[in-house]
Design a protein around this motif. Sequence first.
Motif, PDB file in Angstrom:
ATOM      1  N   ALA A 307      -4.989  27.769  12.727  1.00  0.00           N
ATOM      2  CA  ALA A 307      -4.409  26.431  12.847  1.00  0.00           C
ATOM      3  C   ALA A 307      -4.395  25.676  11.524  1.00  0.00           C
ATOM      4  O   ALA A 307      -3.542  24.812  11.305  1.00  0.00           O
ATOM      5  CB  ALA A 307      -5.181  25.632  13.900  1.00  0.00           C
ATOM      6  N   GLU A 310      -0.418  26.843   7.144  1.00  0.00           N
ATOM      7  CA  GLU A 310       0.941  26.354   7.355  1.00  0.00           C
ATOM      8  C   GLU A 310       1.937  27.415   6.894  1.00  0.00           C
ATOM      9  O   GLU A 310       2.551  27.305   5.829  1.00  0.00           O
ATOM     10  CB  GLU A 310       1.171  25.044   6.605  1.00  0.00           C
ATOM     11  CG  GLU A 310       0.298  23.905   7.100  1.00  0.00           C
ATOM     12  CD  GLU A 310       0.558  22.600   6.369  1.00  0.00           C
ATOM     13  OE1 GLU A 310       1.378  22.596   5.433  1.00  0.00           O
ATOM     14  OE2 GLU A 310      -0.056  21.581   6.729  1.00  0.00           O
ATOM     15  N   TYR A 323       4.194  23.673  12.650  1.00  0.00           N
ATOM     16  CA  TYR A 323       3.321  22.508  12.756  1.00  0.00           C
ATOM     17  C   TYR A 323       3.030  22.255  14.220  1.00  0.00           C
ATOM     18  O   TYR A 323       3.941  22.089  15.028  1.00  0.00           O
ATOM     19  CB  TYR A 323       3.981  21.276  12.126  1.00  0.00           C
ATOM     20  CG  TYR A 323       3.176  20.007  12.281  1.00  0.00           C
ATOM     21  CD1 TYR A 323       1.959  19.850  11.639  1.00  0.00           C
ATOM     22  CD2 TYR A 323       3.647  18.962  13.076  1.00  0.00           C
ATOM     23  CE1 TYR A 323       1.215  18.691  11.782  1.00  0.00           C
ATOM     24  CE2 TYR A 323       2.918  17.798  13.222  1.00  0.00           C
ATOM     25  CZ  TYR A 323       1.697  17.658  12.568  1.00  0.00           C
ATOM     26  OH  TYR A 323       0.962  16.507  12.716  1.00  0.00           O
ATOM     27  N   ARG A 324       1.743  22.254  14.569  1.00  0.00           N
ATOM     28  CA  ARG A 324       1.287  21.964  15.923  1.00  0.00           C
ATOM     29  C   ARG A 324       2.049  22.765  16.985  1.00  0.00           C
ATOM     30  O   ARG A 324       2.653  22.203  17.896  1.00  0.00           O
ATOM     31  CB  ARG A 324       1.379  20.465  16.200  1.00  0.00           C
ATOM     32  CG  ARG A 324       0.387  19.654  15.362  1.00  0.00           C
ATOM     33  CD  ARG A 324       0.244  18.243  15.861  1.00  0.00           C
ATOM     34  NE  ARG A 324      -0.795  17.537  15.093  1.00  0.00           N
ATOM     35  CZ  ARG A 324      -1.145  16.265  15.304  1.00  0.00           C
ATOM     36  NH1 ARG A 324      -0.535  15.575  16.262  1.00  0.00           N
ATOM     37  NH2 ARG A 324      -2.081  15.698  14.577  1.00  0.00           N
ATOM     38  N   GLU A 325       2.032  24.068  16.802  1.00  0.00           N
ATOM     39  CA  GLU A 325       2.588  25.007  17.786  1.00  0.00           C
ATOM     40  C   GLU A 325       4.104  24.883  17.947  1.00  0.00           C
ATOM     41  O   GLU A 325       4.648  25.199  18.998  1.00  0.00           O
ATOM     42  CB  GLU A 325       1.903  24.832  19.151  1.00  0.00           C
ATOM     43  CG  GLU A 325       0.390  25.048  19.113  1.00  0.00           C
ATOM     44  CD  GLU A 325       0.029  26.409  18.529  1.00  0.00           C
ATOM     45  OE1 GLU A 325       0.635  27.413  18.952  1.00  0.00           O
ATOM     46  OE2 GLU A 325      -0.854  26.455  17.645  1.00  0.00           O
ATOM     47  N   LYS A 326       4.760  24.419  16.898  1.00  0.00           N
ATOM     48  CA  LYS A 326       6.222  24.366  16.919  1.00  0.00           C
ATOM     49  C   LYS A 326       6.766  24.828  15.575  1.00  0.00           C
ATOM     50  O   LYS A 326       6.077  24.751  14.547  1.00  0.00           O
ATOM     51  CB  LYS A 326       6.717  22.947  17.218  1.00  0.00           C
ATOM     52  CG  LYS A 326       6.437  22.478  18.641  1.00  0.00           C
ATOM     53  CD  LYS A 326       6.996  21.080  18.873  1.00  0.00           C
ATOM     54  CE  LYS A 326       6.673  20.605  20.292  1.00  0.00           C
ATOM     55  NZ  LYS A 326       7.189  19.236  20.545  1.00  0.00           N
ATOM     56  N   GLN A 398      -0.237  10.639  12.247  1.00  0.00           N
ATOM     57  CA  GLN A 398      -0.757  11.829  12.914  1.00  0.00           C
ATOM     58  C   GLN A 398      -0.658  11.681  14.428  1.00  0.00           C
ATOM     59  O   GLN A 398      -0.315  12.629  15.137  1.00  0.00           O
ATOM     60  CB  GLN A 398      -2.204  12.068  12.495  1.00  0.00           C
ATOM     61  CG  GLN A 398      -2.356  12.532  11.054  1.00  0.00           C
ATOM     62  CD  GLN A 398      -3.795  12.668  10.625  1.00  0.00           C
ATOM     63  OE1 GLN A 398      -4.694  12.094  11.246  1.00  0.00           O
ATOM     64  NE2 GLN A 398      -4.035  13.411   9.548  1.00  0.00           N
ATOM     65  N   ASN A 401       2.615  12.526  15.705  1.00  0.00           N
ATOM     66  CA  ASN A 401       3.003  13.932  15.468  1.00  0.00           C
ATOM     67  C   ASN A 401       4.091  14.066  14.399  1.00  0.00           C
ATOM     68  O   ASN A 401       4.968  14.931  14.482  1.00  0.00           O
ATOM     69  CB  ASN A 401       3.486  14.603  16.762  1.00  0.00           C
ATOM     70  CG  ASN A 401       2.352  14.852  17.731  1.00  0.00           C
ATOM     71  OD1 ASN A 401       1.227  15.124  17.319  1.00  0.00           O
ATOM     72  ND2 ASN A 401       2.637  14.740  19.020  1.00  0.00           N
TER      73      ASN A 401
END
Length: 453
Positions: A307, A310, A323-326, A398, A401
């Motif tokens: 996680a 990047e 970024y954040r599972e996308k 943050q 998102n």
Amino acid sequence: MTRAGKSGSGSDWPEALCAPVRHLPSHSHLRIALSGGMDSVLLLHVVARLYAHTGQVSAFHVNHQLQPNAGHTERFCQEICRELGVPLDIRRVIVSGRETPESDTSGGIEEAARNARYQAFEDILAPGELLLMAHHGDDQAETVLFRLLRGTGVAGLGGMPRTRPLGEGWLYRPLLNFSRAELQGWATAQGIDWVDDPSNTDERFDRNFLRHSILPLLKSRWPSLVSRIGHSARSCREGDELAGKLAEIRFHQCADDSGALRLSAVASLSLAEQKNLLRWWVKRHRHEPPAISDWPLVLADFMSAPADREPELRGPGFVIRRYREKLYLVPEFTALPAGKPALVPDQELVWGEWRLKLTGAGKRKTPAPEIRISTRAGGERIRPTPDGPSKSLKNWLQEKNVPPWERARLPLLLEVEDGHEEVVGAGDLWLSGKYCGEAPASGWRIVVERECN
């Protein structure tokens, strides 16, 4: 110059040649790409016979200024258009890489000349205009073999499409079903003159090597080679079209409302579908998919990297980032202006991909505030709700998102008063009530818009 042998009137043109030129896509104006070679001159004659009376036909010659006879070819094109009563536009271009004509893996001067030529076509085409190009079956065979040798995929093996968008108009190739020999036979029978490009015999160029050394040998073994390759190219194009339709279905299954791809949904697809989806996604944003030899490794990195990493995939003009599972497809941005430019009342400020404007609002006439634009420096705070507590801008972004690369380019609107700076806006995410709404408290309204890729 090559002379066909007789001076024909062109009154008895074969219907087989005329038919594909009679049935063209709808258009407001016809342009013929005229090189001066046999195929383009023949196409010019046919188009002039069928359409010159409409007053909606012209020719376009691109002079690459590469060959000793470039000036002679340009004058020939002028003369033949004058004889046929067809207006002619001429564009002289400078080809980068002209000092290295030898073959190389990047395409060398061949590709540079092609790029310059097509850029000229894009520049001249207006909405509704149709550019006719005289590519024929042998050209298609050369293209498919050339791409095969360069390791292209199904889309590349589809060869040249009969039609496609080009600039603000369209390109159309009516002669793809004919061989070079058929066209030259008709040109000779009609007594048409043309100019031979001396570079077409130079086998240092890859396409000339295929044309003069490889294709004749293949044709001697398989006489119907050109039509066979044409059939294979059409099959590949159909396959590519179906792959595109499948990718679009998968995109709607995997994408969120912003167009980012949810990794959990992408992970449920087969490897072939994942590759197909990402290639289609890149093309949808009008970029060229990068040539990748190890797609499994790239995709595994996106799916399973820790996680705190990047991973990204870079291509010409874009980057795919996680970024954040996308997955996000991000264009390569231009550098932002230096300093802290101020908004001038009623004048739009272009700041990277952002457009900002300060305008008067309501009947109150108060002096224009000093609003400056800047990126984050760290430590900024905002008050998202008028009566609520202030928050760290970093934490607030943050919570929203906002990906890191967008935070770095987010324009902060700073109200400057008595040397003190107060954040009154953050891009199109938040704007203080002093500068937004039906009746901004300050008497001034700030408009913030972002250009979409």
